[in-house]
Write a protein that holds these residues in place. Structure first.
Motif, mmCIF file in Angstrom:
data_model
loop_
_atom_site.group_PDB
_atom_site.id
_atom_site.type_symbol
_atom_site.label_atom_id
_atom_site.label_comp_id
_atom_site.label_asym_id
_atom_site.label_seq_id
_atom_site.Cartn_x
_atom_site.Cartn_y
_atom_site.Cartn_z
ATOM 1 N N VAL A 84 68.858 44.893 38.068
ATOM 2 C CA VAL A 84 67.768 43.938 37.860
ATOM 3 C C VAL A 84 67.189 43.596 39.225
ATOM 4 O O VAL A 84 67.919 43.169 40.129
ATOM 5 C CB VAL A 84 68.291 42.673 37.148
ATOM 6 C CG1 VAL A 84 67.205 41.604 37.081
ATOM 7 C CG2 VAL A 84 68.776 43.024 35.744
ATOM 8 N N GLY A 85 65.887 43.782 39.380
ATOM 9 C CA GLY A 85 65.258 43.645 40.680
ATOM 10 C C GLY A 85 65.486 42.324 41.391
ATOM 11 O O GLY A 85 65.723 42.286 42.597
ATOM 12 N N SER A 86 65.408 41.223 40.658
ATOM 13 C CA SER A 86 65.603 39.917 41.285
ATOM 14 C C SER A 86 67.013 39.768 41.838
ATOM 15 O O SER A 86 67.236 39.095 42.851
ATOM 16 C CB SER A 86 65.317 38.799 40.272
ATOM 17 O OG SER A 86 66.189 38.899 39.152
ATOM 18 N N ASN A 107 66.442 51.616 37.407
ATOM 19 C CA ASN A 107 65.578 50.444 37.280
ATOM 20 C C ASN A 107 65.830 49.788 35.916
ATOM 21 O O ASN A 107 65.764 50.449 34.890
ATOM 22 C CB ASN A 107 64.121 50.893 37.410
ATOM 23 C CG ASN A 107 63.127 49.752 37.432
ATOM 24 O OD1 ASN A 107 63.245 48.787 36.698
ATOM 25 N ND2 ASN A 107 62.103 49.895 38.276
ATOM 26 N N SER A 109 64.320 46.592 35.151
ATOM 27 C CA SER A 109 63.325 45.517 35.182
ATOM 28 C C SER A 109 63.659 44.497 36.270
ATOM 29 O O SER A 109 64.745 44.516 36.857
ATOM 30 C CB SER A 109 63.182 44.814 33.829
ATOM 31 O OG SER A 109 64.198 43.846 33.630
ATOM 32 N N TYR A 110 62.714 43.605 36.499
ATOM 33 C CA TYR A 110 62.855 42.635 37.586
ATOM 34 C C TYR A 110 63.498 41.323 37.136
ATOM 35 O O TYR A 110 64.310 40.735 37.861
ATOM 36 C CB TYR A 110 61.488 42.351 38.207
ATOM 37 C CG TYR A 110 61.546 41.489 39.439
ATOM 38 C CD1 TYR A 110 61.962 42.014 40.660
ATOM 39 C CD2 TYR A 110 61.179 40.149 39.383
ATOM 40 C CE1 TYR A 110 62.024 41.222 41.799
ATOM 41 C CE2 TYR A 110 61.231 39.350 40.506
ATOM 42 C CZ TYR A 110 61.666 39.885 41.719
ATOM 43 O OH TYR A 110 61.728 39.093 42.838
ATOM 44 N N HIS A 112 64.563 40.915 33.635
ATOM 45 C CA HIS A 112 65.254 41.176 32.362
ATOM 46 C C HIS A 112 64.632 40.367 31.216
ATOM 47 O O HIS A 112 65.321 39.684 30.457
ATOM 48 C CB HIS A 112 66.739 40.846 32.479
ATOM 49 C CG HIS A 112 67.603 41.568 31.482
ATOM 50 N ND1 HIS A 112 67.712 41.178 30.162
ATOM 51 C CD2 HIS A 112 68.398 42.647 31.598
ATOM 52 C CE1 HIS A 112 68.535 41.979 29.528
ATOM 53 N NE2 HIS A 112 68.958 42.900 30.369
ATOM 54 N N GLU A 126 57.111 44.279 36.215
ATOM 55 C CA GLU A 126 58.571 44.352 36.151
ATOM 56 C C GLU A 126 59.094 45.657 36.776
ATOM 57 O O GLU A 126 60.076 45.651 37.525
ATOM 58 C CB GLU A 126 59.036 44.267 34.695
ATOM 59 C CG GLU A 126 58.877 42.898 34.065
ATOM 60 C CD GLU A 126 59.909 41.894 34.558
ATOM 61 O OE1 GLU A 126 61.041 42.300 34.891
ATOM 62 O OE2 GLU A 126 59.576 40.692 34.602
ATOM 63 N N GLN A 129 58.062 45.793 40.841
ATOM 64 C CA GLN A 129 58.842 44.900 41.704
ATOM 65 C C GLN A 129 60.275 45.396 41.870
ATOM 66 O O GLN A 129 60.856 45.290 42.949
ATOM 67 C CB GLN A 129 58.849 43.477 41.130
ATOM 68 C CG GLN A 129 57.537 42.741 41.271
ATOM 69 C CD GLN A 129 57.663 41.292 40.833
ATOM 70 O OE1 GLN A 129 58.041 40.416 41.612
ATOM 71 N NE2 GLN A 129 57.338 41.023 39.586
ATOM 72 N N THR A 130 60.827 45.952 40.799
ATOM 73 C CA THR A 130 62.197 46.455 40.892
ATOM 74 C C THR A 130 62.255 47.720 41.736
ATOM 75 O O THR A 130 63.192 47.902 42.536
ATOM 76 C CB THR A 130 62.771 46.731 39.488
ATOM 77 O OG1 THR A 130 62.688 45.531 38.723
ATOM 78 C CG2 THR A 130 64.232 47.165 39.573
ATOM 79 N N GLN A 131 61.265 48.600 41.581
ATOM 80 C CA GLN A 131 61.221 49.793 42.419
ATOM 81 C C GLN A 131 61.162 49.410 43.897
ATOM 82 O O GLN A 131 61.840 50.018 44.733
ATOM 83 C CB GLN A 131 60.011 50.658 42.056
ATOM 84 C CG GLN A 131 60.110 51.375 40.716
ATOM 85 C CD GLN A 131 61.182 52.453 40.699
ATOM 86 O OE1 GLN A 131 62.380 52.156 40.680
ATOM 87 N NE2 GLN A 131 60.760 53.702 40.691
#
Length: 252
Positions: A84-86, A107, A109-110, A112, A126, A129-131
């Motif tokens: 999760v990106g965050s 990936n 998502s950022y 979820h 989403e 940002q995660t990439q």
């Protein structure tokens, strides 16, 4: 691992130029056969070889993920982490360790969010940002995507493809439901009783206030190794596909 990741990334990028529900059957606008035949979603790879891909969603977590990495290292096993990106931004060092130790990063998502009714702009945000978070942490972008809850439709699959990523789900008989905290024995039994060549196993390395996944993994790894199984990444598993190119074809 990095070489394998780069090769898959290049192949997917050539085919898909960059543009800016857990359970038995994730929700979808079309059936599994449609996406599987087109090579747009991967559930598992039928093979005669005794290989299995362990996957962990929702991390990284400074406690669970670190313990899982220690266990994988102890048993010389590889896995794929759908991050999760965050949380990547909070723990970039953990994601960097995952890649350095030969695991693969996907990936997830950022934030979820629920994906069953996600808007186009939110979906783009989403994924992007995660990439970027993965790139900042590891120096590479992911070539794999797993939608939260396993929810997918034409828009989600196409957008993932536009980002140069393959949508990856899991073997329906290998959903451990560990996020529900069902008990260590149930998690272990789910995996061991259903272990088949080419499986993709769904687990989670971030389940608040739970050590069940870690405890279960400590039992699962040595037992399956006794049975002759090798634990590999998703990209490595794809090399066992009879027609690997079908996951890299442009579908119109």
């Amino acid at each position: 691992m990095k070489k394998c990741l780069i090769i898959l990334w290049v192949a997917l990028s050539l085919c898909y130029p960059m543009n800016a529900n857990a359970g038995q059957g994730p929700s979808a606008s079309r059936g599994r056969d449609y996406y599987e035949e087109r090579g747009e979603i991967l559930w598992e790879v039928p093979t005669h070889s005794k290989v299995i891909a362990l996957t962990f969603d929702d991390g990284p977590d400074e406690q669970s993920t670190m313990k899982i990495l220690d266990l994988l290292k102890q048993h010389e096993a590889k896995a794929t982490f759908f991050v999760v990106g965050s949380r990547v931004e909070q723990h970039p060092d953990i994601v960097s360790r995952e890649l350095q130790e030969g695991h693969e990063i996907g990936n997830h998502s950022y934030t979820h969010p629920p994906f069953h009714n996600i808007s186009g702009n939110k979906l783009l945000s989403e994924l992007n940002q995660t990439q970027e978070a993965i790139l900042d942490a590891t120096g590479v972008k992911s070539v794999l995507f797993r939608p939260p809850g396993g929810s997918y439709n034409e828009s989600i699959v196409r957008t993932s493809k536009d980002f140069g990523m393959l949508t990856v789900l899991w073997s329906w008989h290998q959903d451990t439901l560990d996020w529900r905290k069902p008990g260590v024995n149930r998690i272990v039994k789910k995996v061991l009783d259903n272990a088949r060549n080419g499986d993709i196993v769904l687990m989670h390395d971030f389940v608040p206030n739970s050590t069940q996944t870690v405890e279960a993994l400590a039992i699962i790894l040595p037992e399956l190794q006794k049975r002759g199984f090798e634990f590999i990444t998703i990209s490595e598993l794809m090399s066992y596909q009879e027609n690997t190119n079908k996951f890299m074809e442009v579908n119109h």
